[in-house]
Design a protein around this motif. Sequence first.
Motif, PDB file in Angstrom:
ATOM      1  N   ILE A 207       0.842  -1.205   0.000  1.00 36.60           N
ATOM      2  CA  ILE A 207       0.000   0.000   0.000  1.00 36.60           C
ATOM      3  C   ILE A 207       0.875   1.252   0.000  1.00 36.60           C
ATOM      4  N   PHE A 208       1.897   1.221   0.814  1.00 40.68           N
ATOM      5  CA  PHE A 208       2.802   2.361   0.932  1.00 40.68           C
ATOM      6  C   PHE A 208       3.483   2.677  -0.400  1.00 40.68           C
ATOM      7  N   ALA A 209       3.980   1.645  -1.074  1.00 37.83           N
ATOM      8  CA  ALA A 209       4.660   1.843  -2.355  1.00 37.83           C
ATOM      9  C   ALA A 209       3.686   2.360  -3.417  1.00 37.83           C
ATOM     10  N   ALA A 210       2.472   1.810  -3.429  1.00 46.83           N
ATOM     11  CA  ALA A 210       1.482   2.250  -4.417  1.00 46.83           C
ATOM     12  C   ALA A 210       1.085   3.705  -4.191  1.00 46.83           C
ATOM     13  N   LEU A 211       0.898   4.092  -2.935  1.00 49.70           N
ATOM     14  CA  LEU A 211       0.558   5.487  -2.635  1.00 49.70           C
ATOM     15  C   LEU A 211       1.682   6.436  -3.032  1.00 49.70           C
ATOM     16  N   ALA A 212       2.932   5.986  -2.849  1.00 47.76           N
ATOM     17  CA  ALA A 212       4.064   6.819  -3.241  1.00 47.76           C
ATOM     18  C   ALA A 212       4.068   7.048  -4.747  1.00 47.76           C
ATOM     19  N   GLU A 213       3.756   6.012  -5.502  1.00 54.33           N
ATOM     20  CA  GLU A 213       3.713   6.162  -6.960  1.00 54.33           C
ATOM     21  C   GLU A 213       2.593   7.106  -7.378  1.00 54.33           C
ATOM     22  N   ILE A 214       1.409   6.923  -6.788  1.00 51.71           N
ATOM     23  CA  ILE A 214       0.271   7.782  -7.129  1.00 51.71           C
ATOM     24  C   ILE A 214       0.566   9.238  -6.757  1.00 51.71           C
ATOM     25  N   ALA A 215       1.201   9.447  -5.605  1.00 48.09           N
ATOM     26  CA  ALA A 215       1.541  10.803  -5.172  1.00 48.09           C
ATOM     27  C   ALA A 215       2.506  11.458  -6.144  1.00 48.09           C
ATOM     28  N   SER A 216       3.482  10.701  -6.613  1.00 50.04           N
ATOM     29  CA  SER A 216       4.458  11.266  -7.551  1.00 50.04           C
ATOM     30  C   SER A 216       3.797  11.619  -8.875  1.00 50.04           C
ATOM     31  N   LEU A 217       2.826  10.813  -9.292  1.00 45.00           N
ATOM     32  CA  LEU A 217       2.101  11.124 -10.527  1.00 45.00           C
ATOM     33  C   LEU A 217       1.245  12.375 -10.357  1.00 45.00           C
ATOM     34  N   SER A 218       0.668  12.537  -9.190  1.00 50.28           N
ATOM     35  CA  SER A 218      -0.250  13.667  -8.971  1.00 50.28           C
ATOM     36  C   SER A 218       0.460  15.000  -8.937  1.00 50.28           C
ATOM     37  N   ILE A 219       1.728  15.020  -8.531  1.00 46.95           N
ATOM     38  CA  ILE A 219       2.466  16.287  -8.472  1.00 46.95           C
ATOM     39  C   ILE A 219       3.289  16.515  -9.732  1.00 46.95           C
ATOM     40  N   GLY A 220       3.214  15.572 -10.656  1.00 49.55           N
ATOM     41  CA  GLY A 220       3.907  15.749 -11.923  1.00 49.55           C
ATOM     42  C   GLY A 220       5.411  15.610 -11.826  1.00 49.55           C
ATOM     43  N   ALA A 221       5.908  14.852 -10.851  1.00 50.88           N
ATOM     44  CA  ALA A 221       7.349  14.654 -10.695  1.00 50.88           C
ATOM     45  C   ALA A 221       7.893  13.802 -11.829  1.00 50.88           C
ATOM     46  N   SER A 222       9.144  14.055 -12.209  1.00 46.83           N
ATOM     47  CA  SER A 222       9.771  13.259 -13.256  1.00 46.83           C
ATOM     48  C   SER A 222      10.066  11.859 -12.741  1.00 46.83           C
ATOM     49  N   SER A 223      10.364  10.961 -13.665  1.00 44.90           N
ATOM     50  CA  SER A 223      10.642   9.574 -13.293  1.00 44.90           C
ATOM     51  C   SER A 223      11.853   9.480 -12.376  1.00 44.90           C
ATOM     52  N   VAL A 224      12.887  10.265 -12.680  1.00 48.34           N
ATOM     53  CA  VAL A 224      14.106  10.232 -11.869  1.00 48.34           C
ATOM     54  C   VAL A 224      13.830  10.762 -10.465  1.00 48.34           C
ATOM     55  N   HIS A 225      13.110  11.866 -10.362  1.00 50.55           N
ATOM     56  CA  HIS A 225      12.800  12.437  -9.051  1.00 50.55           C
ATOM     57  C   HIS A 225      11.914  11.504  -8.225  1.00 50.55           C
ATOM     58  N   SER A 226      10.939  10.879  -8.903  1.00 51.62           N
ATOM     59  CA  SER A 226      10.075   9.921  -8.202  1.00 51.62           C
ATOM     60  C   SER A 226      10.888   8.756  -7.667  1.00 51.62           C
ATOM     61  N   ALA A 227      11.792   8.244  -8.495  1.00 48.36           N
ATOM     62  CA  ALA A 227      12.626   7.122  -8.073  1.00 48.36           C
ATOM     63  C   ALA A 227      13.538   7.513  -6.920  1.00 48.36           C
ATOM     64  N   PHE A 228      14.047   8.753  -6.963  1.00 45.21           N
ATOM     65  CA  PHE A 228      14.906   9.214  -5.873  1.00 45.21           C
ATOM     66  C   PHE A 228      14.139   9.234  -4.563  1.00 45.21           C
ATOM     67  N   VAL A 229      12.878   9.705  -4.631  1.00 48.63           N
ATOM     68  CA  VAL A 229      12.035   9.714  -3.434  1.00 48.63           C
ATOM     69  C   VAL A 229      11.772   8.288  -2.966  1.00 48.63           C
ATOM     70  N   TYR A 230      11.446   7.391  -3.901  1.00 50.54           N
ATOM     71  CA  TYR A 230      11.188   5.988  -3.551  1.00 50.54           C
ATOM     72  C   TYR A 230      12.347   5.410  -2.752  1.00 50.54           C
TER      73      TYR A 230
END
Length: 455
Positions: A207-230
């Motif tokens: 659940i935590f990982a899925a929410l992190a992905e959805i959150a990154s999509l909602s703020i329009g973060a790039s793939s690299v930035h999203s992965a860095f946050v992950y």
Amino acid sequence: MAHSVNTTPLLQEVDSSDNENDILENTDVVIRDNKPLFKSAEPKDKYYMAYLIFYLLGMVTLLPWNFFITADDYWLYKFRNISNNDTYSVSKRTPLQTCFTSYISVASAVPNLVFLVLNTALTHRISLHKRVIGSLIVMLGLFIMTLVFVTTNTDKWQDTFFIVTITTIVLLNVCSAVLSGSIFGVVGRFCPIYITATLGGQALGGIFAALAEIASLSIGASSVHSAFVYFLIGNLTILSSIICYVILTKSVFFKFHLYERTIAQNEFENELLRPRIIEHKMILKKIWTHGLSMFMVFAITLSVYPSVTVLVESEGKGQGRIWNDVYFVPTIAYLLFSVGDYLGRILAGRIQKPKKGYILLILSTARFVFIPLLMLCNAQPRSHWAVVFDHDYEYITILFLCALSNGYLANITAICAPRVVESHEKETASSMMTVFMGIGLALGSGISLYMVKLL
């Protein structure tokens, strides 16, 4: 009425060879009880500290799988066709983009299974603390290395980066297997709510990982930035689990269950401290139905999740709605499944029925029906099976029931297995259950490669 009375003086020496029968006849009651006369009171789990830490440790056992499988956009970016900057077009995916999710599944399942078996064999040769702390430290080091690669330009050496990443996944799952086997082994000594906490933590990690992905999509973060946050979150989570585990091992509550020794009079001490032999064959004979049930649960689930479910498209895709085009897959394929799995594990911890191994095995085998049901949903592309369930609500219902039954049966088998063995066999029995789970994961991951081709 005549009563027999033992008139032998208490301090008089008795020749056992001459008077053995006489003593037995004149004694009113002969008691042979190996149980101790006194047992220490169980300490309380103050502030539910142990419960929460087992939740965290449960999350960490599947953290490599959850974080690597969820960062799909990141892998698409890393393995894109750099000649024309084509990053996300499904029709023009590179071979590495197309197959990487399958490689993750295989690289995760195979070493996980091998080291779950080895962990069971080495349970009583390597201390629990060395296995847990060692695996967490190595896992942290590998996640730090992955975090460094996020900010490194690997465009000119994609093949080398692929090899390094797959090697990292293999090593991470070795650590995950050792950690999982150790945690589930020791939690078998606690009451069922702690088993539920550990299994619930695993589901909560999804659940935590899925929410992190959805959150990154909602703020329009790039793939690299999203992965860095992950992966930064992953590092912090592992570091926190190391600290929390050390704190847990210092608690009286944990020590009581891990090193439980009953307190008795001096004449019982030698009996209590006598080494107890662990016979793996005898334990397996007692828990084989529970183990086979655990195997069936995960083999069936991994046959179609996430390989097939991630390909299921919304009925409204391509009509310009952001829900259908962007959020449908991460919300339904990942988040909904994880929520259903989590609820199933929580329900199992509260209801704890059925308890008989053969009934659990029948129910687990019956879940085979979810394989054709999900194959008949709107997974694209396909060339063999027709789409029968083309509405979103039909797919959502089928997937949620699959997830709910997965969590429920996985938890109930894990809870019931330690109950059918002796106290000193509980840790080994729980470790064996993780081996059955690992075999199911490995077989299911292998089958999933062919299920996608059958669509």
